[in-house]
Write a protein that holds these residues in place. Structure first.
Motif, PDB file in Angstrom:
ATOM      1  N   GLY A 137      34.806  47.687  41.663  1.00 60.37           N
ATOM      2  CA  GLY A 137      35.013  46.629  42.650  1.00 60.37           C
ATOM      3  C   GLY A 137      35.470  45.335  42.001  1.00 60.37           C
ATOM      4  O   GLY A 137      36.400  44.671  42.475  1.00 60.37           O
ATOM      5  N   ASN A 138      34.856  44.983  40.887  1.00 63.49           N
ATOM      6  CA  ASN A 138      35.234  43.747  40.213  1.00 63.49           C
ATOM      7  C   ASN A 138      36.616  43.845  39.558  1.00 63.49           C
ATOM      8  O   ASN A 138      37.346  42.859  39.491  1.00 63.49           O
ATOM      9  N   LEU A 139      36.983  45.049  39.083  1.00 64.32           N
ATOM     10  CA  LEU A 139      38.332  45.193  38.523  1.00 64.32           C
ATOM     11  C   LEU A 139      39.386  45.036  39.612  1.00 64.32           C
ATOM     12  O   LEU A 139      40.476  44.511  39.384  1.00 64.32           O
ATOM     13  N   GLU A 140      39.032  45.495  40.828  1.00 67.35           N
ATOM     14  CA  GLU A 140      39.949  45.307  41.955  1.00 67.35           C
ATOM     15  C   GLU A 140      40.142  43.813  42.244  1.00 67.35           C
ATOM     16  O   GLU A 140      41.249  43.342  42.500  1.00 67.35           O
ATOM     17  N   LEU A 141      39.026  43.088  42.182  1.00 66.73           N
ATOM     18  CA  LEU A 141      39.091  41.629  42.376  1.00 66.73           C
ATOM     19  C   LEU A 141      39.963  40.965  41.310  1.00 66.73           C
ATOM     20  O   LEU A 141      40.765  40.074  41.608  1.00 66.73           O
ATOM     21  N   VAL A 142      39.801  41.443  40.070  1.00 64.80           N
ATOM     22  CA  VAL A 142      40.592  40.884  38.968  1.00 64.80           C
ATOM     23  C   VAL A 142      42.078  41.102  39.235  1.00 64.80           C
ATOM     24  O   VAL A 142      42.902  40.192  39.063  1.00 64.80           O
ATOM     25  N   GLU A 143      42.416  42.287  39.702  1.00 62.97           N
ATOM     26  CA  GLU A 143      43.827  42.598  39.950  1.00 62.97           C
ATOM     27  C   GLU A 143      44.386  41.700  41.064  1.00 62.97           C
ATOM     28  O   GLU A 143      45.498  41.169  40.961  1.00 62.97           O
ATOM     29  N   ASP A 144      43.589  41.519  42.092  1.00 65.33           N
ATOM     30  CA  ASP A 144      44.006  40.668  43.205  1.00 65.33           C
ATOM     31  C   ASP A 144      44.206  39.222  42.732  1.00 65.33           C
ATOM     32  O   ASP A 144      45.200  38.557  43.059  1.00 65.33           O
ATOM     33  N   LEU A 145      43.276  38.765  41.923  1.00 65.78           N
ATOM     34  CA  LEU A 145      43.345  37.416  41.376  1.00 65.78           C
ATOM     35  C   LEU A 145      44.596  37.253  40.492  1.00 65.78           C
ATOM     36  O   LEU A 145      45.298  36.238  40.548  1.00 65.78           O
ATOM     37  N   CYS A 146      44.855  38.279  39.670  1.00 72.07           N
ATOM     38  CA  CYS A 146      46.031  38.247  38.795  1.00 72.07           C
ATOM     39  C   CYS A 146      47.307  38.120  39.618  1.00 72.07           C
ATOM     40  O   CYS A 146      48.251  37.411  39.231  1.00 72.07           O
ATOM     41  N   ASN A 147      47.330  38.803  40.740  1.00 75.62           N
ATOM     42  CA  ASN A 147      48.493  38.733  41.615  1.00 75.62           C
ATOM     43  C   ASN A 147      48.712  37.289  42.100  1.00 75.62           C
ATOM     44  O   ASN A 147      49.826  36.781  42.087  1.00 75.62           O
ATOM     45  N   THR A 148      47.635  36.641  42.492  1.00 72.68           N
ATOM     46  CA  THR A 148      47.724  35.244  42.952  1.00 72.68           C
ATOM     47  C   THR A 148      48.178  34.328  41.822  1.00 72.68           C
ATOM     48  O   THR A 148      49.029  33.462  42.007  1.00 72.68           O
ATOM     49  N   MET A 149      47.599  34.544  40.649  1.00 74.71           N
ATOM     50  CA  MET A 149      47.963  33.687  39.518  1.00 74.71           C
ATOM     51  C   MET A 149      49.428  33.879  39.132  1.00 74.71           C
ATOM     52  O   MET A 149      50.149  32.925  38.863  1.00 74.71           O
TER      53      MET A 149
END
Ligand code: FMN
Length: 514
Positions: free
Chosen positions: A467-479
């Motif tokens: 779940g947290n890796l999914e969040l990281v990926e989503d965050l990376c997309n925004t960044m």
């Protein structure tokens, strides 16, 4: 007899200044007739300090010579190039040197960096003289035709940048050399400034001819005290000799150069932050447009180029665009000074035409890791570059080929890791680096990096990993798509490459962060 002991930071960090004192003292005691030349480094970092002597058979090198070894070296017959366990023979015949195509670094380690006569005797100033004869429009065409792209990271065509500044209206224009060199594992800018400073001066003067600029600045990081001293002295000598000044090389154009010292922020290597910093403000990224080429330093049209981009132009002007363009592959033309670092056997600077594969570089030229363990990951392009696994070692060193694999060449820093590397830690480090270095102007970078760091800590702690890796990926997309500059925009590269290429490090047992 001329004896060469480098003033380059590689050598100084390993005792070169002490060696000079030793040699001076011993020569006086033994009545030897010697002249010590403080040359630059040839780039074989593991051999520094590399002491060389000029003999009838040419130069003979010895390295690495440690403080305290000078007396034994003299006893072994240094003055005549005598045998010694650390003798490497003619440095130019060393396999590490033989494999290179030295265009930009051809004088580095060979000449006396602060001798303008030596510079001219080794092909210096030919390019600038030709540039003045050709005139600005001709210079822009020549540099455009050569295919030279910016060596600072983005790979933007240098000729097009110069043309924009040339055509921009402005009563005063500037040339800024970006010598902030903040990328991990990089030292090409430093080496050329310490080992062949007139080459950067000549490149900046050529850019001035191309654009009509009358003032140049070198924005030099404070962590490079030797480069600062050498550059300032070289500018003083070039000015005294009329290469710079009110009538550059006797032409109708005025051009002078000043060194300005940075204060240690990574983001001040980003061109618009750098300009703010040069203007005396806190270094923060500017919105673009306007481009610096149109409205740059003090609101005037400004060329801002990496040191190596500028230092590549004297050879292009001297030998012609076609000569330079014939090296390389695809849209990556000419040569690139690879900087090989990290856990490596033979680290240093290797200038070569684009196109070698990553595997040829790290396993062939670099000789693998210093620890002797297999290479597991290679980070190319600085702290914002992707980690490449062995499966991508067939990628040729080329801007487009790296981009296709979600990587970047950047300033051509190559950092090698062996199998003991923990890629979770590396992914965490990328966020941490961005959080520390963010200029704070845009939200995705300022806040995103901090949230990324917290989330990665949860992953490391084994908390809801997927779940947290999914969040990281989503965050990376925004960044990646929402940041104002490549600091926030490229932080996802090291993070996501670590997760994608080394998934085994992100599963299983929680680890503790130091
Ligand atoms: N370019 C450099 O030449 N040196 C640097 O240290 C440097 N640091 C940068 C740091 C960040 C966060 C970013 C986003 C970019 C950095 N750049 C650096 C790239 C510059 O913004 C710019 O592209 C470069 O100076 C242009 O020159 P070039 O076309 O000759 O490469």
């Amino acid at each position: 007899t001329r004896i060469f002991i480098p003033l380059d930071s590689f050598a100084v960090a390993n005792g070169a200044d002490e060696l000079c004192d030793e040699l001076t003292h011993l020569a006086a005691r033994r009545g030897l007739d010697i002249e010590i030349v403080r040359n630059g480094s040839r780039g074989m970092a593991w051999l520094e300090p590399l002491v060389e002597v000029e003999t009838h058979q040419g130069r003979i090198g010895y390295g690495p010579i440690e403080p305290g070894e000078m007396e034994a070296l003299l006893d072994a017959g240094l003055m005549n190039g005598g045998a010694h366990a650390k003798c490497i023979g003619d440095p130019e015949e060393h396999p590490f040197m033989k494999g290179q195509t030295r265009l930009t670094f051809k004088r580095c380690g060979v000449t006396d960096p602060l001798s303008l006569d030596d510079y001219e005797a080794h092909g210096g100033l030919i390019g600038l003289k030709r540039a003045i004869e050709m005139g600005g429009a001709g210079v822009v065409d020549e540099v455009t035709e050569s295919g030279l792209r910016g060596r600072g990271g983005a790979g933007f065509p240098t000729g097009i940048k110069w043309k924009t500044v040339r055509e921009a209206a402005g009563e005063r224009k500037y040339i800024v050399a970006n010598a902030d060199e903040g990328d991990s594992g990089t030292f090409a800018d430093r080496m050329i400034m310490e080992g062949d400073p007139f080459c950067l001066i000549e490149g900046m003067a050529i850019a001035a001819v191309a654009t009509g600029a009358t003032k140049g600045y070198i924005y030099l990081r404070s962590e490079y005290p030797v480069a600062i001293r050498v550059m300032r002295e070289a500018i003083r000598r070039a000015t005294a000799a009329g290469v710079l000044g009110v009538s550059m090389m006797g032409s109708a154009q005025a051009f002078d150069i000043e060194v300005r010292v940075g204060a240690g922020a990574y983001v001040c290597g980003e061109e618009t932050s750098l300009l703010d910093s040069l203007e005396g403000k806190r270094g923060q990224v500017r919105f673009k447009p306007p481009l610096p080429a149109i409205k740059g330093l003090f609101g005037r049209p400004t060329v801002i180029n990496n040191v190596i981009s500028l230092a590549s132009t004297p050879e292009i002007l001297a030998k012609g665009a076609k000569f330079y363009k014939d090296f390389g592959m695809g849209r990556s033309r000419g040569t690139i000074p690879l900087q090989i670092a990290g856990n490596v056997r033979h680290g240093g600077l290797f200038e070569v035409a684009f196109g070698l594969t990553l595997g040829e570089i790290v396993e062939g030229i670099a000789g693998g890791t210093d620890t002797g363990k297999p290479i597991r990951a290679v980070q190319v392009g600085g702290p914002l570059g992707a980690y490449f696994p062995r499966a991508l070692f067939d990628t040729p060193f080329d801007y487009e080929a790296f981009a296709e694999k979600n990587g970047l060449i950047g300033h051509a820093g190559i950092v090698i890791f062996d199998e003991d590397v923990d890629m979770k830690k590396q992914a965490r480090f990328a966020f941490e680096f961005c959080a520390i270095e963010s200029c704070g102007k845009c939200t995705p970078c300022r806040i995103g990096a901090v949230r990324g760091l917290e989330t990665m800590d949860k992953v490391i702690g084994g908390e809801n990993v997927s779940g947290n890796l999914e969040l990281v990926e989503d965050l990376c997309n925004t960044m990646q798509f929402g940041s104002l500059c490549a600091l926030g925009g490229f932080t996802p590269y090291p993070v996501m490459s670590a997760i994608r290429h080394f998934p085994e490090d992100f599963e299983g047992t929680p680890m503790r962060v130091a």
